[in-house]
Design an enzyme around this catalytic site. Sequence first.
Site, short mmCIF file in Angstrom:
data_model
loop_
_atom_site.label_atom_id
_atom_site.label_comp_id
_atom_site.label_asym_id
_atom_site.label_seq_id
_atom_site.Cartn_x
_atom_site.Cartn_y
_atom_site.Cartn_z
N HIS A 39 -11.31 2.73 -12.04
CA HIS A 39 -12.07 3.52 -11.08
C HIS A 39 -12.68 4.75 -11.75
O HIS A 39 -13.85 5.07 -11.56
CB HIS A 39 -11.15 4.00 -9.94
CG HIS A 39 -11.01 3.02 -8.82
ND1 HIS A 39 -10.12 1.98 -8.87
CD2 HIS A 39 -11.67 2.90 -7.63
CE1 HIS A 39 -10.22 1.28 -7.73
NE2 HIS A 39 -11.14 1.82 -6.97
N LYS A 104 -1.43 -2.06 -1.39
CA LYS A 104 -0.22 -1.94 -0.57
C LYS A 104 0.04 -0.46 -0.32
O LYS A 104 -0.30 0.39 -1.15
CB LYS A 104 0.98 -2.59 -1.25
CG LYS A 104 1.44 -1.86 -2.51
CD LYS A 104 2.75 -2.41 -3.01
CE LYS A 104 3.16 -1.79 -4.32
NZ LYS A 104 3.86 -0.50 -4.20
#
Lengths: 180, 278
Positions: A39, A104
Amino acid sequence: MSREIKLSTPLQEEDVLHLRTGDKVLLSGHIYTARDAAHKRLLQDLDQGIEPPFNLQGAVVYYVGPTPAPPGRVIGSAGPTTSSRMDAYTPRMHQLGVRATIGKGRRSQEVRRVLQEQKAVYLGATGGAGALLSRCITGSWVLAFEELGTEAIRELEVLDFPLLVVNDAFGGELYVTAGR
Amino acid sequence: MRSIDAREVTRQVSQMVVEANMVLPGDVSTALEKAWENEDNPSGREILGQLLENARLAREMSLPLCQDTGLAVFFVELGQECRLRGDLYQAVNAGVSRGYEEGFLRKSVCNPLSRKNTGDNTPAVIHLDLVPGDRLKIRFMPKGGGSENMSGLAMLTPSQGLEGVKEFVLQRVAGAGPNPCPPGIIGIGIGGSFDQAPLLAKKALFRPLDDIHPEQEVRDLEAELFEAVNALGIGPMGMGGRTTCLGVKIQAAPCHIASLPVAVNIQCHAARHKEVSL
């Protein structure tokens, strides 16, 4: 009552607007892996005018660092990592066109706000079920940042990848808030 | 004096790191099965079913249970009557390097400043204890980052007492919510010093789930916290239910009269561990 919805990538705005927290999703098509390091690199590159390694419009980003593929398999174990570490990057990813992320754990308030603003969703896969989930991955190719090893950006081909809508585009939250 | 070749240590370690990552230990799978039977929240129960299925598939397909094959943590007990021919730390690290490569495990270790991956999952974290006897016991745990990140230390004061300890533990677990992949094991270290409490918490995680603590007071606290954690209702992967942890394990050590350190080390449901004795 939770519904089971089949979706294909890339995701359209109407696909997302159809989803509600608690829905089960079976996702097929092509998704892109990225963790913390990827990212950071992708967004830094973008600031330098370097094109991202995949089309962000309608893209689904999966927070995963798979284990290496043993002989005869396309990928090793490949379950989700904790999404909150990506919270710092996620608003911008959605503003750039990413329609859904998979991981998650809980997202920040800011991410949940941006999901509503940008009409995007956060999908949960079962953490620690890496062997089970790997069976729904039918192809894997490194697209960028190969030197990052497991953290490289990969394109994955998935078939009926099982997910749950954690945060929908309407402010819904799936996770139980502990009573303290 | 008994002697062991360091190359044997490397060989054993390279095998145990692979096996530990692919086979869920019996105590953990038994606890998951029991939880599955007792869980009345349908979503939570479905997750527990997936975890049991995942463990079966991992074993059958020789795949890691989880893609996070961990930071390699070892507790090594070296008997004082046992002499090692070679360097123990080098031997363990060589075993980790070989095992993680040959077993197709993920290399998850990097330089903390540059974030550059070391490439072979070394260095391992190795805790060494000298013990009586002539054996060499090696205990291994691949520790995942997600659950490790949810761990914490508090330097409580004596006035906060046991109530303060309980409150801190429950605060940590509740705050962590779904992130550390519940239902796992809550390792708790009480007492010692700033550095010792987390080590006690880590050591507690090495105890089998069916292990009974020799001290009644500790046993009672474990039982009380087990009930309290499961009453939080977080459930498997945060989906709700009565199964938020499979066990609470506490290790205690004497501390300074002014202090009450407490450390919470959370372990995910893929509570992998393996032990060999040479």
